[in-house]
Motif scaffolding. Structure first.
Motif, PDB file in Angstrom:
ATOM      1  N   GLN A 110       9.712   0.151  -9.893  1.00 26.42           N
ATOM      2  CA  GLN A 110      11.109  -0.229  -9.685  1.00 26.42           C
ATOM      3  C   GLN A 110      11.347  -0.658  -8.238  1.00 26.42           C
ATOM      4  OE1 GLN A 110      12.848  -1.093 -12.052  1.00 26.42           O
ATOM      5  NE2 GLN A 110      13.915   0.553 -13.091  1.00 26.42           N
ATOM      6  N   ALA A 111      10.510  -0.206  -7.316  1.00 32.57           N
ATOM      7  CA  ALA A 111      10.607  -0.648  -5.923  1.00 32.57           C
ATOM      8  C   ALA A 111       9.849  -1.956  -5.711  1.00 32.57           C
ATOM      9  CB  ALA A 111      10.066   0.434  -4.985  1.00 32.57           C
ATOM     10  N   LEU A 112       8.708  -2.092  -6.353  1.00 30.65           N
ATOM     11  CA  LEU A 112       7.869  -3.273  -6.176  1.00 30.65           C
ATOM     12  C   LEU A 112       8.498  -4.535  -6.768  1.00 30.65           C
ATOM     13  CD1 LEU A 112       5.139  -4.555  -5.348  1.00 30.65           C
ATOM     14  CD2 LEU A 112       4.276  -3.873  -7.609  1.00 30.65           C
ATOM     15  N   MET A 113       9.049  -4.433  -7.950  1.00 29.38           N
ATOM     16  CA  MET A 113       9.561  -5.618  -8.639  1.00 29.38           C
ATOM     17  C   MET A 113      10.729  -6.298  -7.914  1.00 29.38           C
ATOM     18  SD  MET A 113       7.524  -6.220 -11.017  1.00 29.38           S
ATOM     19  CE  MET A 113       7.498  -6.463 -12.759  1.00 29.38           C
ATOM     20  N   PRO A 114      11.705  -5.566  -7.369  1.00 29.73           N
ATOM     21  CA  PRO A 114      12.748  -6.278  -6.627  1.00 29.73           C
ATOM     22  C   PRO A 114      12.202  -6.944  -5.363  1.00 29.73           C
ATOM     23  CG  PRO A 114      13.390  -3.986  -6.964  1.00 29.73           C
ATOM     24  CD  PRO A 114      12.023  -4.159  -7.512  1.00 29.73           C
ATOM     25  N   LEU A 115      11.179  -6.353  -4.787  1.00 31.93           N
ATOM     26  CA  LEU A 115      10.561  -6.960  -3.610  1.00 31.93           C
ATOM     27  C   LEU A 115       9.924  -8.301  -3.978  1.00 31.93           C
ATOM     28  CD1 LEU A 115       9.930  -6.591  -0.608  1.00 31.93           C
ATOM     29  CD2 LEU A 115       7.808  -5.452  -1.291  1.00 31.93           C
ATOM     30  N   ILE A 116       9.211  -8.321  -5.089  1.00 35.22           N
ATOM     31  CA  ILE A 116       8.623  -9.573  -5.574  1.00 35.22           C
ATOM     32  C   ILE A 116       9.728 -10.584  -5.896  1.00 35.22           C
ATOM     33  CG2 ILE A 116       7.321 -10.630  -7.480  1.00 35.22           C
ATOM     34  CD1 ILE A 116       5.699  -7.966  -7.600  1.00 35.22           C
ATOM     35  N   ILE A 122      16.514  -5.657   2.340  1.00 35.11           N
ATOM     36  CA  ILE A 122      15.549  -5.504   1.257  1.00 35.11           C
ATOM     37  C   ILE A 122      14.744  -4.216   1.401  1.00 35.11           C
ATOM     38  CG2 ILE A 122      13.724  -6.909   2.297  1.00 35.11           C
ATOM     39  CD1 ILE A 122      14.655  -6.704  -1.453  1.00 35.11           C
ATOM     40  N   ALA A 123      14.421  -3.824   2.624  1.00 37.93           N
ATOM     41  CA  ALA A 123      13.669  -2.582   2.834  1.00 37.93           C
ATOM     42  C   ALA A 123      14.474  -1.373   2.363  1.00 37.93           C
ATOM     43  CB  ALA A 123      13.285  -2.432   4.300  1.00 37.93           C
ATOM     44  N   ALA A 124      15.745  -1.335   2.728  1.00 34.59           N
ATOM     45  CA  ALA A 124      16.602  -0.230   2.299  1.00 34.59           C
ATOM     46  C   ALA A 124      16.796  -0.259   0.780  1.00 34.59           C
ATOM     47  CB  ALA A 124      17.947  -0.303   3.006  1.00 34.59           C
ATOM     48  N   ALA A 125      16.977  -1.454   0.231  1.00 35.91           N
ATOM     49  CA  ALA A 125      17.220  -1.591  -1.204  1.00 35.91           C
ATOM     50  C   ALA A 125      16.027  -1.099  -2.024  1.00 35.91           C
ATOM     51  CB  ALA A 125      17.534  -3.043  -1.548  1.00 35.91           C
ATOM     52  N   VAL A 126      14.826  -1.579  -1.700  1.00 35.58           N
ATOM     53  CA  VAL A 126      13.665  -1.171  -2.509  1.00 35.58           C
ATOM     54  C   VAL A 126      13.331   0.298  -2.301  1.00 35.58           C
ATOM     55  CG1 VAL A 126      12.732  -3.512  -2.671  1.00 35.58           C
ATOM     56  CG2 VAL A 126      11.913  -2.009  -0.867  1.00 35.58           C
ATOM     57  N   SER A 127      13.555   0.809  -1.102  1.00 35.40           N
ATOM     58  CA  SER A 127      13.309   2.236  -0.853  1.00 35.40           C
ATOM     59  C   SER A 127      14.256   3.101  -1.670  1.00 35.40           C
ATOM     60  CB  SER A 127      13.479   2.559   0.636  1.00 35.40           C
ATOM     61  OG  SER A 127      12.537   1.869   1.400  1.00 35.40           O
ATOM     62  N   LEU A 128      15.527   2.746  -1.667  1.00 35.48           N
ATOM     63  CA  LEU A 128      16.510   3.519  -2.416  1.00 35.48           C
ATOM     64  C   LEU A 128      16.268   3.404  -3.923  1.00 35.48           C
ATOM     65  CD1 LEU A 128      18.975   5.342  -2.128  1.00 35.48           C
ATOM     66  CD2 LEU A 128      20.402   3.301  -2.263  1.00 35.48           C
ATOM     67  N   GLY A 184      13.433   2.789  -5.457  1.00 38.61           N
ATOM     68  CA  GLY A 184      12.229   3.553  -5.770  1.00 38.61           C
ATOM     69  C   GLY A 184      12.474   5.053  -5.769  1.00 38.61           C
ATOM     70  N   ALA A 185      13.186   5.546  -4.758  1.00 43.59           N
ATOM     71  CA  ALA A 185      13.450   6.985  -4.651  1.00 43.59           C
ATOM     72  C   ALA A 185      14.350   7.480  -5.783  1.00 43.59           C
ATOM     73  CB  ALA A 185      14.077   7.299  -3.299  1.00 43.59           C
ATOM     74  N   VAL A 186      15.409   6.738  -6.072  1.00 41.50           N
ATOM     75  CA  VAL A 186      16.323   7.139  -7.145  1.00 41.50           C
ATOM     76  C   VAL A 186      15.597   7.124  -8.487  1.00 41.50           C
ATOM     77  CG1 VAL A 186      18.374   6.386  -8.455  1.00 41.50           C
ATOM     78  CG2 VAL A 186      18.453   6.497  -5.956  1.00 41.50           C
ATOM     79  N   THR A 187      14.794   6.101  -8.726  1.00 41.65           N
ATOM     80  CA  THR A 187      14.052   6.024  -9.989  1.00 41.65           C
ATOM     81  C   THR A 187      13.035   7.149 -10.094  1.00 41.65           C
ATOM     82  OG1 THR A 187      14.364   3.626 -10.042  1.00 41.65           O
ATOM     83  CG2 THR A 187      12.665   4.538 -11.480  1.00 41.65           C
ATOM     84  N   PHE A 188      12.352   7.469  -8.997  1.00 37.00           N
ATOM     85  CA  PHE A 188      11.404   8.579  -8.993  1.00 37.00           C
ATOM     86  C   PHE A 188      12.107   9.859  -9.440  1.00 37.00           C
ATOM     87  CE2 PHE A 188       9.128  12.182  -7.374  1.00 37.00           C
ATOM     88  CZ  PHE A 188       7.780  11.835  -7.409  1.00 37.00           C
ATOM     89  N   ILE A 189      13.230  10.144  -8.812  1.00 35.52           N
ATOM     90  CA  ILE A 189      13.970  11.384  -9.106  1.00 35.52           C
ATOM     91  C   ILE A 189      14.495  11.385 -10.536  1.00 35.52           C
ATOM     92  CG2 ILE A 189      16.058  12.690  -8.542  1.00 35.52           C
ATOM     93  CD1 ILE A 189      15.540  11.732  -5.580  1.00 35.52           C
ATOM     94  N   LEU A 190      15.141  10.293 -10.954  1.00 35.08           N
ATOM     95  CA  LEU A 190      15.721  10.252 -12.298  1.00 35.08           C
ATOM     96  C   LEU A 190      14.663  10.223 -13.391  1.00 35.08           C
ATOM     97  CD1 LEU A 190      18.895   8.034 -11.807  1.00 35.08           C
ATOM     98  CD2 LEU A 190      18.734  10.515 -12.057  1.00 35.08           C
ATOM     99  N   SER A 191      13.493   9.679 -13.106  1.00 32.44           N
ATOM    100  CA  SER A 191      12.403   9.705 -14.087  1.00 32.44           C
ATOM    101  C   SER A 191      11.907  11.137 -14.288  1.00 32.44           C
ATOM    102  CB  SER A 191      11.242   8.821 -13.635  1.00 32.44           C
ATOM    103  OG  SER A 191      11.643   7.474 -13.592  1.00 32.44           O
ATOM    104  N   ALA A 192      11.783  11.863 -13.193  1.00 33.77           N
ATOM    105  CA  ALA A 192      11.360  13.264 -13.296  1.00 33.77           C
ATOM    106  C   ALA A 192      12.416  14.090 -14.034  1.00 33.77           C
ATOM    107  CB  ALA A 192      11.100  13.837 -11.900  1.00 33.77           C
ATOM    108  N   VAL A 193      13.685  13.836 -13.736  1.00 34.01           N
ATOM    109  CA  VAL A 193      14.774  14.522 -14.431  1.00 34.01           C
ATOM    110  C   VAL A 193      14.752  14.159 -15.919  1.00 34.01           C
ATOM    111  CG1 VAL A 193      17.296  14.656 -14.653  1.00 34.01           C
ATOM    112  CG2 VAL A 193      16.233  14.776 -12.387  1.00 34.01           C
ATOM    113  N   GLY A 194      14.544  12.878 -16.220  1.00 33.28           N
ATOM    114  CA  GLY A 194      14.480  12.432 -17.617  1.00 33.28           C
ATOM    115  C   GLY A 194      13.372  13.101 -18.391  1.00 33.28           C
TER     116      GLY A 194
END
Length: 189
Positions: free
Chosen positions: A47-53, A131-137, A139-149
């Motif tokens: 989720q962080a890599l794809m917006p960067l691309i 873009i750096a802040a966007a992909v970092s956020l 990625g971090a939010v998706t990491f957390i919500l995936s673990a919660v899911g």
């Protein structure tokens, strides 16, 4: 795009990964710490890599589409959001795979992050996106919500899967609408 909007966008984008994680949790008998890390890393990473691309692709074509960039951003976000909502109401039967193998996780991470590629294109068209802040956020939010899911699926089953997809889709549509209305001068925030 301000921090709050970016956070909402990150939450909206992560809903597909959250929904898939719920299904993974449902199909896994006993969760271990490594399951949370694997799931979060795969989904958060993609989720962080794809917006960067997408950002780099959008930047390459920015000069050709500047006049209609607000419409493109709105249409892409609206289509992604509408598709998420459609999937929430779909009667298709999903097969739940409890494997955390490279092949399984790679395919699921790519599938859940395609919409993030399109969002990355819109980032290139918006003047105030770091873009750096966007992909970092994202990625971090998706990491957390995936673990919660993963945990939610393991404990509650499919109860929240469709609600998460509806919420994520609605958030993306509203952000796209805000971008369009801001550009047209209807609203100014």
């Amino acid at each position: 795009m301000g921090f709050f909007e970016l956070l909402l966008l990150a939450v909206g984008l992560s809903m597909d990964a959250f929904a898939v994680s719920v299904c993974k949790g449902l199909s896994t008998q006993k969760l271990q710490l490594r399951h949370y890390i694997i799931t979060g890393a795969w989904f958060g990473g993609f989720q962080a890599l794809m917006p960067l691309i997408g950002y780099f692709l959008g930047s390459a074509f920015e000069k050709y589409i500047t006049a209609v960039d607000h419409w493109i951003a709105f249409i892409l976000l609206a289509l992604i959001g509408a598709n998420m909502i459609r999937e929430a109401f779909s009667k298709e039967e999903n097969k739940y795979n409890s494997s955390f193998s490279f092949k399984t996780m790679f395919v699921m991470a790519v599938a859940t992050s395609i919409d993030a590629l399109a969002v990355g294109i819109t980032f290139a068209l918006l003047p105030d996106v770091s873009i750096a802040a966007a992909v970092s956020l994202i990625g971090a939010v998706t990491f957390i919500l995936s673990a919660v899911g993963l945990k939610v699926g393991n404990v509650f089953g499919l109860k929240y899967k469709s609600k998460a997809e509806i919420a994520g889709g609605a958030i993306l549509i509203l952000i796209g609408l805000k971008i369009l209305l801001n550009h047209l001068g209807v609203i100014n925030f």
